[in-house]
Design a protein around this motif. Structure first.
Motif, PDB file in Angstrom:
ATOM      1  N   SER A 567       0.815  -1.217   0.000  1.00 20.16           N
ATOM      2  CA  SER A 567       0.000   0.000   0.000  1.00 20.16           C
ATOM      3  C   SER A 567       0.849   1.268   0.000  1.00 20.16           C
ATOM      4  CB  SER A 567      -0.941   0.006   1.206  1.00 20.16           C
ATOM      5  OG  SER A 567      -0.207  -0.114   2.410  1.00 20.16           O
ATOM      6  N   LYS A 570       2.471   3.909  -5.105  1.00 18.01           N
ATOM      7  CA  LYS A 570       1.450   4.791  -5.641  1.00 18.01           C
ATOM      8  C   LYS A 570       1.371   4.623  -7.152  1.00 18.01           C
ATOM      9  CE  LYS A 570       4.274   8.970  -6.342  1.00 18.01           C
ATOM     10  NZ  LYS A 570       4.403  10.408  -6.031  1.00 18.01           N
ATOM     11  N   GLU A 572       1.109   6.066 -10.945  1.00 16.92           N
ATOM     12  CA  GLU A 572       1.437   7.219 -11.765  1.00 16.92           C
ATOM     13  C   GLU A 572       1.455   6.795 -13.225  1.00 16.92           C
ATOM     14  OE1 GLU A 572       5.277   8.447 -10.307  1.00 16.92           O
ATOM     15  OE2 GLU A 572       6.330   7.105 -11.686  1.00 16.92           O
ATOM     16  N   GLN A 583      -6.159  10.256  -6.388  1.00 16.61           N
ATOM     17  CA  GLN A 583      -5.958   9.444  -5.187  1.00 16.61           C
ATOM     18  C   GLN A 583      -7.258   9.418  -4.388  1.00 16.61           C
ATOM     19  OE1 GLN A 583      -2.639  10.459  -2.688  1.00 16.61           O
ATOM     20  NE2 GLN A 583      -2.899   8.640  -1.385  1.00 16.61           N
ATOM     21  N   THR A 585      -9.898   8.131  -1.343  1.00 18.62           N
ATOM     22  CA  THR A 585      -9.747   8.003   0.114  1.00 18.62           C
ATOM     23  C   THR A 585     -10.653   6.933   0.709  1.00 18.62           C
ATOM     24  OG1 THR A 585     -11.373   9.773   0.423  1.00 18.62           O
ATOM     25  CG2 THR A 585      -9.035  10.400   0.376  1.00 18.62           C
ATOM     26  N   ALA A 601      -6.910   6.017 -11.139  1.00 19.97           N
ATOM     27  CA  ALA A 601      -7.178   6.329  -9.737  1.00 19.97           C
ATOM     28  C   ALA A 601      -6.623   5.202  -8.878  1.00 19.97           C
ATOM     29  CB  ALA A 601      -8.679   6.486  -9.497  1.00 19.97           C
ATOM     30  N   TYR A 602      -6.247   5.536  -7.639  1.00 20.62           N
ATOM     31  CA  TYR A 602      -5.739   4.503  -6.739  1.00 20.62           C
ATOM     32  C   TYR A 602      -6.131   4.826  -5.307  1.00 20.62           C
ATOM     33  CZ  TYR A 602      -1.801   7.559  -5.365  1.00 20.62           C
ATOM     34  OH  TYR A 602      -1.025   8.586  -4.881  1.00 20.62           O
ATOM     35  N   LEU A 603      -6.140   3.773  -4.491  1.00 18.86           N
ATOM     36  CA  LEU A 603      -6.485   3.888  -3.073  1.00 18.86           C
ATOM     37  C   LEU A 603      -5.450   3.109  -2.277  1.00 18.86           C
ATOM     38  CD1 LEU A 603      -8.456   4.526  -0.688  1.00 18.86           C
ATOM     39  CD2 LEU A 603      -9.601   2.362  -1.252  1.00 18.86           C
ATOM     40  N   GLN A 604      -4.825   3.775  -1.317  1.00 21.22           N
ATOM     41  CA  GLN A 604      -3.858   3.130  -0.423  1.00 21.22           C
ATOM     42  C   GLN A 604      -4.534   2.867   0.919  1.00 21.22           C
ATOM     43  OE1 GLN A 604      -1.089   6.447  -0.801  1.00 21.22           O
ATOM     44  NE2 GLN A 604       0.483   5.049  -1.622  1.00 21.22           N
TER      45      GLN A 604
END
Length: 643
Positions: A567, A570, A572, A583, A585, A601-604
């Motif tokens: 996680s 990221k 890119e 990003q 949430t 899009a991504y979610l950590q």
């Protein structure tokens, strides 16, 4: 040999026992650095029992080579030597018994039969530049009948004592090799020329019929060729004419090929029309977005003696060369195929198949020729077919996607292959044809049996016919790794729990997804790399989004030193790309995200969750100059980076 300032006008002449074995430049007929020879010709002549080549053109242009016979020739027979040979007319010639020189007698590595399955020397016609007219020729018994071997770069000139200032050298007499990485230093670029004419050429009983790939464009290789200090390693070459346009190749015939009838590697589109391919382990083997129209494939010739399991006819196709990898050899427990599904997407239209209606065997192993079969590939494929006909009867097996029973060298094909049958040519209903595996099943998929009157000894065969389009996903962690297609991970489909994967050490990197569910990526090996870690997608339309792909950090391995959890990575754009990356949430936000002002899009989710979720958009047109509306229209490249 004719040199600059000389001329050849040969009509109805016989050359017997000429050519000097293993000596560079000593051929029966040799145009050597002559430049423009418009009006000169070799016609109606016979060259027989040559110890080195038949007719060689070197930095020579506009020659007429017509209606000749080349028989019993060592090494490439009709030979366009360097890449700066253009606008020659090579028509109506018969080339037979093109023989491999003994080790030490060859002038090029490619003169000998030591290559992989699609690069088999020697060639009946060695074509170094597509800007020639090659029409109406027949090659019998050669390594490859017609080998299109286009290097990338040359710097050509007319005066060896004054090379400077030659920016545009259309019919130059001399050239220097320029490495691939220095295109600005070249003024002649064979691999990027338009094809002038390639039409009505026939291959009979050759290992490979027609091939576009493999050229002496690597490092110097004098030890491989024996007698030529200028020879270079044979490397992959994808034909890429510029400006981008569809190239037409009409009337190719290939009969009783030992390995492949027609092989094409290139981008953009080749349009193969009016081809006839009979009795080949692989009839058509194509990479890139190619068209194959108005053609005929025949599974077995009329001379085949019957269906006796002890019959030995098929041993002709078992490749005896010990240097060929087992994966490339025709042989036991491998079906012979009309179309070998590989890179794509290919578009097949108005093609007729005459294929066996009963099972066939070699040493009691089934090898029944099948019109369409999985072969494996390095990249994505959503092949398209329409107006397909079986004549006079439907074959024993229409299509084989049964990689579980029949060997393929890419272990992810069962999860990443699909064909779109636009008009229901195969099973009566239009839709996407997928291998029968739980990972490929979704609501809207029907199982279709794929055998006519199945023999008890034949493994079961079926496919899924689905009404849902797919997107393709490819993971290549540590993109600079030469073994990046050996990617370790498994993927699970959320709606039914079905998984896809391969044992460590097997070729695996990609899969196809439906947009109505999630996919969990487990056991992803990051290979210790912070960047570049490529995630490459292909979608049906520009601005199509993939479903969420959720990387489980608890099972991920070999993270980069700067990342304690998956996680921490990221999303890119991949190198050279641009556009916004969002990003998220919350899980709901990444699940519903479809804002086309962003490319991804991504979610950590760190801590005990340890998840990295990504959702990606196809944004880059695939570059096909003449796409079918149902071919994939877009791709996208993304990087997972450890900050």
């Amino acid at each position: 040999m004719v040199l600059a300032g000389g001329a050849i006008y040969l009509d109805s002449v016989k050359f017997e026992r000429m050519g000097q074995k293993g000596i560079l430049g000593r051929y029966p007929i040799h145009f050597h650095h002559v430049g423009n020879v418009e009006g000169q010709h070799v016609i109606n002549s016979i060259i027989v029992d040559s110890a080195s080549r038949c007719i060689a053109l070197h930095n020579t242009h506009k020659a007429l080579i017509d209606n000749n016979i080349c028989h019993n020739v060592l090494g490439h027979a009709i030979f366009l030597e360097e890449g700066n040979e253009v606008e020659n007319i090579i028509t109506n010639n018969l080339i037979s018994d093109v023989i491999e020189p003994a080790q030490g007698d060859n002038l090029l590595l490619t003169d000998r039969d030591v290559q992989i399955s699609r690069w088999r020397g020697p060639a009946g016609v060695w074509v170094s530049n597509p800007k020639n007219e090659i029409q109406g020729n027949t090659v019998v018994n050669a390594g490859t009948a017609y080998w299109h071997a286009y290097i990338h770069n040359l710097y050509c000139y007319n005066d060896p004592n004054n090379k400077d200032g030659t920016d545009n050298c259309v019919y130059c007499k001399y050239c220097d090799y320029i490495p691939r990485g220095q295109p600005s230093a070249a003024n002649v670029r064979p691999n990027f020329e338009q094809t002038l004419v390639y039409k009505d050429n026939t291959a009979i009983s050759c290992r490979v019929g027609h091939t576009w790939d493999g050229a002496p464009d690597g490092g110097l290789n004098p030890n491989g060729s024996g007698n030529n200090p200028f020879d270079r390693e044979t490397v992959v070459t994808g034909y890429s004419p510029q400006p981008s346009s569809t190239q037409i190749f009409d009337g190719m015939h290939a009969y009783k090929s030992q390995k492949t009838g027609i092989y094409f590697r290139g981008n953009p589109v080749a349009r193969i029309t009016n081809a006839v391919v009979a009795e080949a382990p692989i009839g058509w083997f194509g990479t890139g977005d190619q068209d194959f129209f108005d053609s005929l494939f025949i599974g077995v010739g009329a001379a085949y003696r019957g269906f006796d399991p002890g019959d030995t006819d098929w041993f002709y196709h078992m490749d005896p060369n010990p240097n060929i990898k087992g994966a490339d050899q025709a042989g036991l427990n491998k079906l012979f195929m009309g179309w070998g599904l590989y890179d794509g997407s290919n578009h097949f239209k108005h093609v007729t198949f005459d294929y066996p209606t009963k099972p066939m065997y070699l040493r009691l192993k089934e090898i029944t020729p099948v019109p369409i079969e999985i072969f494996g590939r390095a990249h994505f494929a959503n092949h398209i077919l329409e107006e397909i006909r079986f004549y006079p009867n439907e074959p024993y097996r229409k299509i084989s996607l049964d990689s579980i029973f029949f060997f393929v060298n890419w272990k992810d094909v069962a999860y990443s292959e699909s064909l779109l049958d636009i008009d229901g040519s195969l099973f009566g209903t239009s839709g996407y044809i997928r291998p029968e595996h739980d990972f490929n099943f979704a609501t809207g998929c029907d199982r279709k049996a794929n055998l006519a009157d199945p023999d008890p000894s034949t493994p079961p065969s079926a496919v899924y016919l689905c009404d849902l389009p797919t997107s393709s996903i490819k993971f290549q962690m540590n993109y600079n790794d030469p073994n990046d297609d050996y990617q370790e991970f498994t993927v699970a489909k959320q709606d039914n729990g079905a998984t896809a994967g391969a044992p460590v050490g097997e070729l695996f990197s990609k899969f196809q997804v439906y947009n109505d569910t999630f996919y969990f990526i487990d056991n992803l090996n990051f290979k210790g790399q912070s960047s570049p870690n490529l995630v490459w997608i292909e979608t049906q339309q520009i601005d199509d989004w993939t479903p969420p792909l959720i990387i489980d950090g608890s099972s991920a391995t070999n993270l980069a030193p700067g990342c304690l959890q998956a996680s921490d990575y990221k999303l890119e754009n991949f190198f050279g790309g641009s556009g916004g990356i969002f990003q998220a949430t919350t899980v709901q936000e990444i699940r519903d995200f479809n804002d086309n002002s962003f490319r991804g899009a991504y979610l950590q989710l760190g801590g005990t969750a340890n998840l990295l979720a990504i959702k990606l958009k196809g944004y880059n047109p695939t570059g096909n100059p003449d796409p079918h509306p149902n071919q994939p229209q877009a791709d996208g490249k993304f990087n997972l980076k450890c900050p």
